[in-house]
Write an enzyme that holds these catalytic residues in place. Structure first.
Site, PDB file in Angstrom:
ATOM      1  N   ASN A  23       0.983  -1.174  -0.039  1.00 26.79           N
ATOM      2  CA  ASN A  23       0.237   0.159  -0.254  1.00 26.79           C
ATOM      3  C   ASN A  23       0.874   1.276   0.018  1.00 26.79           C
ATOM      4  O   ASN A  23       0.497   2.176  -0.359  1.00 26.79           O
ATOM      5  CB  ASN A  23      -0.905  -0.093   1.257  1.00 26.79           C
ATOM      6  CG  ASN A  23      -2.277  -0.890   0.926  1.00 26.79           C
ATOM      7  OD1 ASN A  23      -2.331  -1.321  -0.196  1.00 26.79           O
ATOM      8  ND2 ASN A  23      -2.560  -1.226   2.121  1.00 26.79           N
ATOM      9  N   ARG A  99      -7.263  -1.042  -8.572  1.00 28.99           N
ATOM     10  CA  ARG A  99      -8.075   0.257  -8.106  1.00 28.99           C
ATOM     11  C   ARG A  99      -7.019   1.303  -7.758  1.00 28.99           C
ATOM     12  O   ARG A  99      -7.219   2.503  -8.197  1.00 28.99           O
ATOM     13  CB  ARG A  99      -8.952  -0.126  -6.812  1.00 28.99           C
ATOM     14  CG  ARG A  99     -10.061  -0.752  -6.995  1.00 28.99           C
ATOM     15  CD  ARG A  99     -10.808  -0.749  -5.628  1.00 28.99           C
ATOM     16  NE  ARG A  99     -10.910   0.788  -5.424  1.00 28.99           N
ATOM     17  CZ  ARG A  99     -11.932   1.372  -5.817  1.00 28.99           C
ATOM     18  NH1 ARG A  99     -12.941   0.989  -6.429  1.00 28.99           N
ATOM     19  NH2 ARG A  99     -12.173   2.747  -5.239  1.00 28.99           N
ATOM     20  N   CYS A 123     -16.139  -3.137  -6.668  1.00 32.69           N
ATOM     21  CA  CYS A 123     -15.167  -4.250  -6.428  1.00 32.69           C
ATOM     22  C   CYS A 123     -15.742  -5.377  -5.405  1.00 32.69           C
ATOM     23  O   CYS A 123     -16.740  -5.097  -4.671  1.00 32.69           O
ATOM     24  CB  CYS A 123     -13.810  -3.801  -5.979  1.00 32.69           C
ATOM     25  SG  CYS A 123     -13.539  -3.701  -4.431  1.00 32.69           S
ATOM     26  N   ARG A 128     -17.080   1.460  -3.089  1.00 35.84           N
ATOM     27  CA  ARG A 128     -15.841   2.200  -3.160  1.00 35.84           C
ATOM     28  C   ARG A 128     -16.021   3.430  -4.042  1.00 35.84           C
ATOM     29  O   ARG A 128     -15.163   3.363  -5.278  1.00 35.84           O
ATOM     30  CB  ARG A 128     -14.778   1.112  -3.423  1.00 35.84           C
ATOM     31  CG  ARG A 128     -14.351   0.033  -2.726  1.00 35.84           C
ATOM     32  CD  ARG A 128     -13.283  -0.955  -2.778  1.00 35.84           C
ATOM     33  NE  ARG A 128     -12.005  -0.158  -2.296  1.00 35.84           N
ATOM     34  CZ  ARG A 128     -10.730  -0.919  -2.227  1.00 35.84           C
ATOM     35  NH1 ARG A 128     -10.901  -1.978  -2.762  1.00 35.84           N
ATOM     36  NH2 ARG A 128      -9.812  -0.240  -1.613  1.00 35.84           N
ATOM     37  N   ILE A 130     -15.324   7.392  -5.502  1.00 39.92           N
ATOM     38  CA  ILE A 130     -14.024   8.280  -5.508  1.00 39.92           C
ATOM     39  C   ILE A 130     -14.685   9.587  -5.451  1.00 39.92           C
ATOM     40  O   ILE A 130     -13.676  10.556  -5.646  1.00 39.92           O
ATOM     41  CB  ILE A 130     -13.266   8.064  -6.723  1.00 39.92           C
ATOM     42  CG1 ILE A 130     -13.899   8.500  -8.218  1.00 39.92           C
ATOM     43  CG2 ILE A 130     -12.663   6.632  -6.734  1.00 39.92           C
ATOM     44  CD1 ILE A 130     -13.234   8.441  -9.181  1.00 39.92           C
ATOM     45  N   ASP A 313      -7.723  -4.119   6.634  1.00 37.60           N
ATOM     46  CA  ASP A 313      -6.905  -5.000   6.103  1.00 37.60           C
ATOM     47  C   ASP A 313      -6.391  -6.203   6.707  1.00 37.60           C
ATOM     48  O   ASP A 313      -5.662  -6.983   6.519  1.00 37.60           O
ATOM     49  CB  ASP A 313      -5.576  -4.245   5.647  1.00 37.60           C
ATOM     50  CG  ASP A 313      -5.798  -3.712   4.089  1.00 37.60           C
ATOM     51  OD1 ASP A 313      -6.940  -3.840   3.480  1.00 37.60           O
ATOM     52  OD2 ASP A 313      -5.224  -2.762   3.704  1.00 37.60           O
ATOM     53  N   ARG A 405      -1.214 -10.533  -5.560  1.00 40.91           N
ATOM     54  CA  ARG A 405      -1.215  -9.004  -5.660  1.00 40.91           C
ATOM     55  C   ARG A 405      -0.574  -8.398  -4.558  1.00 40.91           C
ATOM     56  O   ARG A 405      -0.144  -7.490  -4.603  1.00 40.91           O
ATOM     57  CB  ARG A 405      -2.711  -8.480  -5.792  1.00 40.91           C
ATOM     58  CG  ARG A 405      -3.435  -8.890  -7.103  1.00 40.91           C
ATOM     59  CD  ARG A 405      -4.750  -8.328  -6.889  1.00 40.91           C
ATOM     60  NE  ARG A 405      -4.580  -7.062  -6.239  1.00 40.91           N
ATOM     61  CZ  ARG A 405      -5.584  -6.713  -5.438  1.00 40.91           C
ATOM     62  NH1 ARG A 405      -6.496  -7.203  -5.024  1.00 40.91           N
ATOM     63  NH2 ARG A 405      -5.402  -5.456  -4.994  1.00 40.91           N
TER      64      ARG A 405
HETATM   65  C1  UD1 Z   1      -9.177   1.576   2.316  1.00 33.52           C
HETATM   66  C2  UD1 Z   1      -8.433   1.397   3.722  1.00 33.52           C
HETATM   67  C3  UD1 Z   1      -7.172   1.120   3.712  1.00 33.52           C
HETATM   68  C4  UD1 Z   1      -7.048   0.013   3.212  1.00 33.52           C
HETATM   69  C5  UD1 Z   1      -7.356  -0.257   1.487  1.00 33.52           C
HETATM   70  C6  UD1 Z   1      -7.381  -1.496   0.891  1.00 33.52           C
HETATM   71  C7  UD1 Z   1      -9.309   2.965   5.646  1.00 33.52           C
HETATM   72  C8  UD1 Z   1      -9.692   4.422   6.130  1.00 33.52           C
HETATM   73  N1  UD1 Z   1      -8.934   2.650   4.592  1.00 33.52           N
HETATM   74  O1  UD1 Z   1      -8.252   2.382   1.548  1.00 33.52           O
HETATM   75  O2  UD1 Z   1      -6.693   1.114   4.971  1.00 33.52           O
HETATM   76  O3  UD1 Z   1      -5.462  -0.614   3.142  1.00 33.52           O
HETATM   77  O4  UD1 Z   1      -8.800   0.044   1.825  1.00 33.52           O
HETATM   78  O5  UD1 Z   1      -8.059  -2.399   1.686  1.00 33.52           O
HETATM   79  O6  UD1 Z   1      -9.408   2.057   6.419  1.00 33.52           O
HETATM   80  N2  UD1 Z   1     -15.058   6.568   0.370  1.00 33.52           N
HETATM   81  C9  UD1 Z   1     -15.893   7.233  -0.303  1.00 33.52           C
HETATM   82  N3  UD1 Z   1     -15.675   8.173  -1.090  1.00 33.52           N
HETATM   83  C10 UD1 Z   1     -14.308   8.240  -1.784  1.00 33.52           C
HETATM   84  C11 UD1 Z   1     -13.314   7.435  -1.112  1.00 33.52           C
HETATM   85  C12 UD1 Z   1     -13.785   6.604   0.203  1.00 33.52           C
HETATM   86  O7  UD1 Z   1     -17.154   7.153   0.202  1.00 33.52           O
HETATM   87  O8  UD1 Z   1     -14.108   8.969  -2.526  1.00 33.52           O
HETATM   88  C13 UD1 Z   1     -15.254   5.796   1.566  1.00 33.52           C
HETATM   89  C14 UD1 Z   1     -14.882   4.180   1.056  1.00 33.52           C
HETATM   90  O9  UD1 Z   1     -15.835   3.623   0.673  1.00 33.52           O
HETATM   91  C15 UD1 Z   1     -14.758   3.499   2.449  1.00 33.52           C
HETATM   92  C16 UD1 Z   1     -14.012   4.753   3.226  1.00 33.52           C
HETATM   93  O10 UD1 Z   1     -14.388   5.847   2.737  1.00 33.52           O
HETATM   94  O11 UD1 Z   1     -15.807   3.127   3.200  1.00 33.52           O
HETATM   95  C17 UD1 Z   1     -12.288   4.577   3.470  1.00 33.52           C
HETATM   96  O12 UD1 Z   1     -11.964   4.456   1.968  1.00 33.52           O
HETATM   97  P1  UD1 Z   1     -10.552   4.713   1.544  1.00 33.52           P
HETATM   98  O13 UD1 Z   1      -9.836   5.137   2.760  1.00 33.52           O
HETATM   99  O14 UD1 Z   1     -10.678   5.859   0.742  1.00 33.52           O
HETATM  100  O15 UD1 Z   1     -10.350   3.511   0.988  1.00 33.52           O
HETATM  101  P2  UD1 Z   1      -8.935   3.147   0.277  1.00 33.52           P
HETATM  102  O16 UD1 Z   1      -8.095   4.289  -0.010  1.00 33.52           O
HETATM  103  O17 UD1 Z   1      -8.997   2.138  -0.932  1.00 33.52           O
END
Ligand code: UD1
Length: 427
Positions: A23, A99, A123, A128, A130, A313, A405
């Protein structure tokens, strides 16, 4: 398609070298887009996602060369150079598979003034969205247009302009995109309610090594004074706290003891306290930590949340371990709505788990038994490996590409500490 075969029941003893963090690597690689100088990343894990990210960067015009690591180093060394940005488009085919590709959005926009990136879509573990990434870039003056499944972001004529980004909810990815965009924006950017994950600190440290000005590291408010240019740097990726935590669960569930070389205790506070609560003895050893079982596993209650709380995670791996605890554990997933895909697979091995809304009730059983199971996502796959290491008989884990991965040389590392594990290929 490859599968992994485990004959369980062997306690694990010895040392495992922890690789560079996936990560962290996936947010350090796009930093190469921010400068025309070379960026050299050391301690990069050998993982399918790192290779895929390299290919995406190649398509954008970044040259990548891999050098041999020094004898004292474990990972790979890659030098990336974005002398010219040849394309500002990250196509669906790549983004859909990985992603993290969304992390080219901020740096492309900052350096080239525009970026077109496919929407990643949902996914296996949830929707998820953005939206937070896009709002952050809008706060820096970007215009965002969404058409035909693509996000097109355009910076104002003179480039991005510093501003205040106040996240309504903590997002690791959005904080990363915001930070990479802000370092080249004009003026000062304040990022409020920023994620504090150690990988964000690693990103900030790499950007600082490239000439960026960032204050507030490890806190939830980052202050970035934009620079007109960044320069090249050499930076070593932090060790993977999730890989270390995963092997710690494997040590405990098998009743063994593992030295996790390279693991950084200060990046894994809630993982370590969870392990201790489950009965582990944790000791400092030179260059790492030692995690040992101490009698049976104790049940516990955990809730996933942004750092420094317990990481989403690690939820699946803890669940596998707690399936053999002496009592009932409660695991609550607050980050993703669909991150219990491992539950039916663990049930095939004899685990007693009931999902009630966001909480999984794990009733410890005396033993697990080997079964044919299917990996569904990266961390879920690791939970099946952990269960298989402790189960009686043979476990066959299918769809191993998920593991590739995120876990470097998994079978090799586990074989070296006494596991009976091998990869079989259909050719
Ligand atoms: C998240 C995890 C990260 C983990 C990764 C892969 C957290 C805070 N983040 O990171 O630890 O390594 O998944 O498993 O634990 N969200 C929105 N809008 C956005 C972006 C996010 O609503 O634009 C929501 C997501 O759906 C989720 C939360 O915010 O419920 C946190 O997501 P985010 O931290 O952005 O996800 P990753 O960066 O993928």
């Amino acid at each position: 398609m490859d599968r992994i075969i485990i004959k369980g029941g062997k306690p694990l003893y010895g040392g495992i070298c922890i690789s560079g963090a996936k990560n962290a690597a996936l947010t350090l690689l796009p930093c190469a887009l921010l400068t025309d100088d070379p960026l050299t990343l050391r301690n990069l894990p050998r993982l399918a996602d790192v290779d895929s990210f390299g290919h995406l960067l190649n398509q954008l015009g970044v040259s990548t060369t891999i050098e041999g690591a020094r004898p004292d180093e474990f990972g790979r060394v890659m030098t990336l150079r974005a002398s010219n940005i040849a394309s500002t488009v990250a196509p669906y085919d790549i983004v859909r598979k990985m992603r993290a590709s969304i992390l080219v959005l901020g740096p492309l926009l900052a350096r080239a003034g525009q970026a077109t990136v496919s929407l990643p879509g949902g996914c296996a573990i949830g929707m998820r969205p953005i939206d937070l990434h896009l709002k952050a870039l809008e706060a820096l003056g970007a215009e965002i247009e969404i058409t035909a499944g693509y996000v097109k972001a355009t910076a104002p004529k003179g480039g991005l302009v510093g501003g205040t980004i106040s996240f309504p909810q903590v997002s690791v990815g959005a904080t990363e995109n915001a930070l990479m965009a802000a370092v080249l924006a004009k003026g000062t950017t304040i990022i409020e309610n920023a994620a504090r994950e150690p990988e964000i600190t690693d990103l900030a440290k790499c950007l600082i090594a490239m000439g960026a000005s960032i204050e507030g590291l490890r806190t939830d408010t980052l202050t970035v004074r934009g620079k007109s240019k960044l320069h090249g740097a050499t930076y070593a990726v932090m060790p993977d706290r999730i890989e270390a935590g995963s092997y710690a669960c494997a040590a405990l569930i098998t009743g063994g003891s593992l030295e996790l070389m390279g693991a950084r205790k200060e990046t894994m506070p809630s993982i370590l306290s969870g392990l201790v609560e489950a009965g582990a003895i944790i000791e400092d050893v030179e260059g790492g930590i030692k995690v040992s079982a101490n009698g049976g596993l104790k049940p516990l209650s955990l809730s996933t949340a942004p750092y420094p709380a317990f990481p989403t995670d690690m939820q699946a791996q803890f669940m596998a371990m707690l399936a053999l605890a002496n009592g009932t554990s409660l695991l609550t997933e607050t980050i993703f709505e669909n991150r219990y895909m491992h539950v039916p697979e663990l049930a095939r091995m004899g685990a007693e788990i009931e999902v009630k809304g966001r909480t999984a009730v794990v009733r410890g059983v005396d033993k697990l038994h080997g079964a044919q199971v299917m990996a569904t996502d990266l961390r879920a796959s690791m939970s099946l490996i952990i269960a298989g290491l402790a189960a009686e008989g043979e476990t066959e884990v299918g769809r191993v590409y998920h593991l590739d991965r995120g876990y470097e040389r998994l079978e090799e590392k586990l074989q070296a500490v006494g596991a009976d594990i091998e990869r079989q290929s259909d050719g």
